[in-house]
Design a protein around this motif. Sequence first.
Motif, PDB file in Angstrom:
ATOM      1  N   PHE A   9       0.845  -1.204   0.000  1.00 45.65           N
ATOM      2  CA  PHE A   9       0.000   0.000   0.000  1.00 45.65           C
ATOM      3  C   PHE A   9       0.875   1.247   0.000  1.00 45.65           C
ATOM      4  CE2 PHE A   9      -2.352   3.398   2.130  1.00 45.65           C
ATOM      5  CZ  PHE A   9      -3.514   3.426   1.373  1.00 45.65           C
ATOM      6  N   HIS A  10       1.913   1.228   0.827  1.00 47.25           N
ATOM      7  CA  HIS A  10       2.848   2.357   0.893  1.00 47.25           C
ATOM      8  C   HIS A  10       3.492   2.608  -0.464  1.00 47.25           C
ATOM      9  CE1 HIS A  10       6.027   4.983   2.429  1.00 47.25           C
ATOM     10  NE2 HIS A  10       6.900   4.211   1.801  1.00 47.25           N
ATOM     11  N   LEU A  11       3.791   1.526  -1.186  1.00 46.75           N
ATOM     12  CA  LEU A  11       4.442   1.635  -2.489  1.00 46.75           C
ATOM     13  C   LEU A  11       3.436   1.828  -3.629  1.00 46.75           C
ATOM     14  CD1 LEU A  11       7.082  -1.218  -2.055  1.00 46.75           C
ATOM     15  CD2 LEU A  11       7.485   1.239  -1.923  1.00 46.75           C
TER      16      LEU A  11
ATOM     17  N   ALA B  51      -9.926  -0.487   3.968  1.00 41.88           N
ATOM     18  CA  ALA B  51     -10.634   0.803   4.039  1.00 41.88           C
ATOM     19  C   ALA B  51      -9.795   1.900   3.393  1.00 41.88           C
ATOM     20  CB  ALA B  51     -10.951   1.152   5.490  1.00 41.88           C
ATOM     21  N   PHE B  52      -8.493   1.912   3.687  1.00 38.92           N
ATOM     22  CA  PHE B  52      -7.612   2.916   3.090  1.00 38.92           C
ATOM     23  C   PHE B  52      -7.522   2.738   1.577  1.00 38.92           C
ATOM     24  CE2 PHE B  52      -5.655   3.138   7.470  1.00 38.92           C
ATOM     25  CZ  PHE B  52      -6.111   4.411   7.736  1.00 38.92           C
ATOM     26  N   MET B  53      -7.543   1.490   1.117  1.00 36.35           N
ATOM     27  CA  MET B  53      -7.525   1.250  -0.326  1.00 36.35           C
ATOM     28  C   MET B  53      -8.792   1.791  -0.984  1.00 36.35           C
ATOM     29  SD  MET B  53      -5.958  -2.591  -0.717  1.00 36.35           S
ATOM     30  CE  MET B  53      -6.172  -2.526  -2.497  1.00 36.35           C
ATOM     31  N   LEU B  54      -9.925   1.575  -0.338  1.00 39.09           N
ATOM     32  CA  LEU B  54     -11.194   2.074  -0.866  1.00 39.09           C
ATOM     33  C   LEU B  54     -11.220   3.604  -0.874  1.00 39.09           C
ATOM     34  CD1 LEU B  54     -13.501  -0.512   0.901  1.00 39.09           C
ATOM     35  CD2 LEU B  54     -13.222  -0.283  -1.578  1.00 39.09           C
ATOM     36  N   LYS B  55     -10.609   4.191   0.136  1.00 37.70           N
ATOM     37  CA  LYS B  55     -10.502   5.655   0.182  1.00 37.70           C
ATOM     38  C   LYS B  55      -9.688   6.163  -0.999  1.00 37.70           C
ATOM     39  CE  LYS B  55      -8.964   9.388   3.272  1.00 37.70           C
ATOM     40  NZ  LYS B  55      -8.291   9.682   4.576  1.00 37.70           N
TER      41      LYS B  55
ATOM     42  N   LYS C 108      -7.472   4.232  14.961  1.00 38.23           N
ATOM     43  CA  LYS C 108      -7.345   4.769  13.601  1.00 38.23           C
ATOM     44  C   LYS C 108      -8.687   4.817  12.885  1.00 38.23           C
ATOM     45  CE  LYS C 108      -2.506   3.482  12.828  1.00 38.23           C
ATOM     46  NZ  LYS C 108      -1.578   2.624  12.039  1.00 38.23           N
ATOM     47  N   ALA C 109      -9.541   3.837  13.144  1.00 38.22           N
ATOM     48  CA  ALA C 109     -10.862   3.815  12.505  1.00 38.22           C
ATOM     49  C   ALA C 109     -11.718   4.960  13.039  1.00 38.22           C
ATOM     50  CB  ALA C 109     -11.546   2.477  12.748  1.00 38.22           C
ATOM     51  N   PHE C 110     -11.676   5.190  14.339  1.00 42.54           N
ATOM     52  CA  PHE C 110     -12.428   6.315  14.917  1.00 42.54           C
ATOM     53  C   PHE C 110     -11.906   7.643  14.369  1.00 42.54           C
ATOM     54  CE2 PHE C 110     -13.189   3.270  18.543  1.00 42.54           C
ATOM     55  CZ  PHE C 110     -14.551   3.179  18.365  1.00 42.54           C
ATOM     56  N   LEU C 111     -10.598   7.743  14.233  1.00 41.50           N
ATOM     57  CA  LEU C 111      -9.999   8.977  13.718  1.00 41.50           C
ATOM     58  C   LEU C 111     -10.425   9.227  12.279  1.00 41.50           C
ATOM     59  CD1 LEU C 111      -8.039  11.266  14.464  1.00 41.50           C
ATOM     60  CD2 LEU C 111      -6.165   9.808  13.705  1.00 41.50           C
ATOM     61  N   GLU C 112     -10.407   8.184  11.465  1.00 41.46           N
ATOM     62  CA  GLU C 112     -10.813   8.313  10.065  1.00 41.46           C
ATOM     63  C   GLU C 112     -12.279   8.714   9.943  1.00 41.46           C
ATOM     64  OE1 GLU C 112      -9.360   7.848   6.843  1.00 41.46           O
ATOM     65  OE2 GLU C 112      -7.536   8.217   7.982  1.00 41.46           O
ATOM     66  N   LEU C 113     -13.138   8.032  10.672  1.00 46.59           N
ATOM     67  CA  LEU C 113     -14.576   8.339  10.609  1.00 46.59           C
ATOM     68  C   LEU C 113     -14.849   9.742  11.131  1.00 46.59           C
ATOM     69  CD1 LEU C 113     -15.938   4.876  11.752  1.00 46.59           C
ATOM     70  CD2 LEU C 113     -16.504   6.005   9.584  1.00 46.59           C
ATOM     71  N   GLY C 114     -14.188  10.099  12.220  1.00 46.54           N
ATOM     72  CA  GLY C 114     -14.365  11.439  12.760  1.00 46.54           C
ATOM     73  C   GLY C 114     -13.965  12.505  11.769  1.00 46.54           C
TER      74      GLY C 114
ATOM     75  N   SER D 296      -9.368   4.787  -3.861  1.00 43.17           N
ATOM     76  CA  SER D 296     -10.116   4.600  -5.114  1.00 43.17           C
ATOM     77  C   SER D 296     -11.403   5.415  -5.153  1.00 43.17           C
ATOM     78  CB  SER D 296     -10.438   3.113  -5.313  1.00 43.17           C
ATOM     79  OG  SER D 296     -11.304   2.641  -4.290  1.00 43.17           O
ATOM     80  N   ALA D 297     -11.599   6.293  -4.134  1.00 44.09           N
ATOM     81  CA  ALA D 297     -12.769   7.189  -4.064  1.00 44.09           C
ATOM     82  C   ALA D 297     -14.083   6.432  -3.915  1.00 44.09           C
ATOM     83  CB  ALA D 297     -12.814   8.109  -5.283  1.00 44.09           C
ATOM     84  N   ASP D 298     -14.033   5.225  -3.350  1.00 41.11           N
ATOM     85  CA  ASP D 298     -15.251   4.469  -3.046  1.00 41.11           C
ATOM     86  C   ASP D 298     -15.672   4.820  -1.623  1.00 41.11           C
ATOM     87  OD1 ASP D 298     -17.269   2.679  -2.554  1.00 41.11           O
ATOM     88  OD2 ASP D 298     -16.160   0.893  -3.170  1.00 41.11           O
ATOM     89  N   THR D 299     -16.365   5.954  -1.481  1.00 43.65           N
ATOM     90  CA  THR D 299     -16.700   6.471  -0.160  1.00 43.65           C
ATOM     91  C   THR D 299     -17.602   5.525   0.617  1.00 43.65           C
ATOM     92  OG1 THR D 299     -16.513   8.733  -0.989  1.00 43.65           O
ATOM     93  CG2 THR D 299     -17.692   8.420   1.082  1.00 43.65           C
ATOM     94  N   THR D 300     -18.602   4.971  -0.049  1.00 45.50           N
ATOM     95  CA  THR D 300     -19.534   4.062   0.629  1.00 45.50           C
ATOM     96  C   THR D 300     -18.792   2.840   1.163  1.00 45.50           C
ATOM     97  OG1 THR D 300     -21.338   4.780  -0.814  1.00 45.50           O
ATOM     98  CG2 THR D 300     -21.639   2.696   0.374  1.00 45.50           C
ATOM     99  N   GLY D 301     -17.950   2.242   0.310  1.00 43.85           N
ATOM    100  CA  GLY D 301     -17.184   1.076   0.741  1.00 43.85           C
ATOM    101  C   GLY D 301     -16.208   1.420   1.850  1.00 43.85           C
ATOM    102  N   TYR D 302     -15.603   2.593   1.756  1.00 41.82           N
ATOM    103  CA  TYR D 302     -14.646   3.069   2.764  1.00 41.82           C
ATOM    104  C   TYR D 302     -15.307   3.180   4.135  1.00 41.82           C
ATOM    105  CZ  TYR D 302     -12.170   6.987   5.124  1.00 41.82           C
ATOM    106  OH  TYR D 302     -11.544   7.820   6.023  1.00 41.82           O
ATOM    107  N   LEU D 303     -16.466   3.826   4.197  1.00 37.81           N
ATOM    108  CA  LEU D 303     -17.161   3.999   5.474  1.00 37.81           C
ATOM    109  C   LEU D 303     -17.651   2.658   6.018  1.00 37.81           C
ATOM    110  CD1 LEU D 303     -19.230   7.214   4.671  1.00 37.81           C
ATOM    111  CD2 LEU D 303     -17.129   7.054   6.023  1.00 37.81           C
ATOM    112  N   ARG D 304     -18.154   1.821   5.135  1.00 39.84           N
ATOM    113  CA  ARG D 304     -18.650   0.503   5.554  1.00 39.84           C
ATOM    114  C   ARG D 304     -17.506  -0.342   6.120  1.00 39.84           C
ATOM    115  NH1 ARG D 304     -21.553  -1.980   0.807  1.00 39.84           N
ATOM    116  NH2 ARG D 304     -23.021  -0.297   1.275  1.00 39.84           N
ATOM    117  N   MET D 305     -16.352  -0.265   5.479  1.00 40.74           N
ATOM    118  CA  MET D 305     -15.206  -1.055   5.933  1.00 40.74           C
ATOM    119  C   MET D 305     -14.693  -0.553   7.277  1.00 40.74           C
ATOM    120  SD  MET D 305     -13.697  -3.763   4.835  1.00 40.74           S
ATOM    121  CE  MET D 305     -14.213  -3.743   3.108  1.00 40.74           C
ATOM    122  N   LEU D 306     -14.680   0.766   7.476  1.00 44.23           N
ATOM    123  CA  LEU D 306     -14.263   1.310   8.767  1.00 44.23           C
ATOM    124  C   LEU D 306     -15.197   0.860   9.883  1.00 44.23           C
ATOM    125  CD1 LEU D 306     -13.260   4.972   7.814  1.00 44.23           C
ATOM    126  CD2 LEU D 306     -11.710   3.151   8.567  1.00 44.23           C
TER     127      LEU D 306
END
Length: 332
Positions: free
Chosen positions: A125-127, A155-159, A183-189, A161-171
């Motif tokens: 992911f970093h690369l 979740a970070f991968m979905l973020k 980290k999940a609380f921080l992202e959702l917040g 790729s701009a898949d907001t729905t998938g990103y929030l669901r995964m978090l």
Amino acid sequence: MRNRIVVLLLCALVCLAGCHSNKKYEGMPAELATLCKNIDKHPKRAELYYQRADYYYYHKDLEKGIADMQMAIRLAPDSSKYYVKLSDLYFAQRETDLAEEVLQTAIKKEPSNNEARLKLAELYFHLRMMDQCSTALDEAIERQKFNPKAYLIKAFMLKESADTTGYLRMLQLVIDQDPKEVKAFLELGYYYQQKLNPLAISYYQNGINVDPNNTELHYNLGKLYQDLGQTDEAEQEYKTVIQIDPKNIAALNNLGYMYLDDTVARYSEAVDLFTQAIKANPQFVYSVCNRGVAYEYLGEYAKARKDYEKALKLQTNFEPAIKGLNRLDKLQ
């Protein structure tokens, strides 16, 4: 009598040898000295080198940590966790090829080592090697369905790729599996904070319940309260950040800025806060200029002018400083 003298001489020699041995550890932190002593007593125990490498890793002495892990691997070449620790050290050195190589070795040594797969996924992911990252995650999840860390990376991968729905669901899935994943609380917040949605408050507060000293959570919550006009709550959060980290420039500057408000008018306190921020980072132009505003409100125009001029030296054409100087020119 002669035998007694011989015994005393032997005791003295043993004592001198012990004193000489102890000098080797003088000046070392107590924890490191203990680790070194254990290795000197048991130089063939791989786990002891692992423990000392872990110490070096957290104290950023990477070369020594790598040397210890290489020794541990020579002593116990089939222990996969040693390769994982070596990958951490290589990654910290930005030796990503070597990190990838030893993680793949760890998986070959122990196919059930999910930690190695997850670290490999993080590395990919970093690369920005998203296909390889996805493959590593799928393999990790296939072996272990309860896998909050894997879902967090997804979740970070979905973020990305701009898949907001998938990103929030995964978090949310991450939190369901691990209610202590900050980290999940921080992202959702942060997601809801950007929309000024008060729902962010509960996510930040839940994160703080898990990690009360997390300055990022407190700062973000303070900024959200500030943007929502809840100044008392914002002030408390910023003060908490400063209590935990007295050199937190963002919190010092924001709290000082709040004190410049006409309804609060705590200008002297604002000067103190901006000064603390400037001491922490003399190049932080916003605090330099804001202190000029505070001095201006206090009627200390010479000090205000000095700060505005300093701000312009730090950043040419910095508009707030130009406006400040124009106000002072009109007053005179």
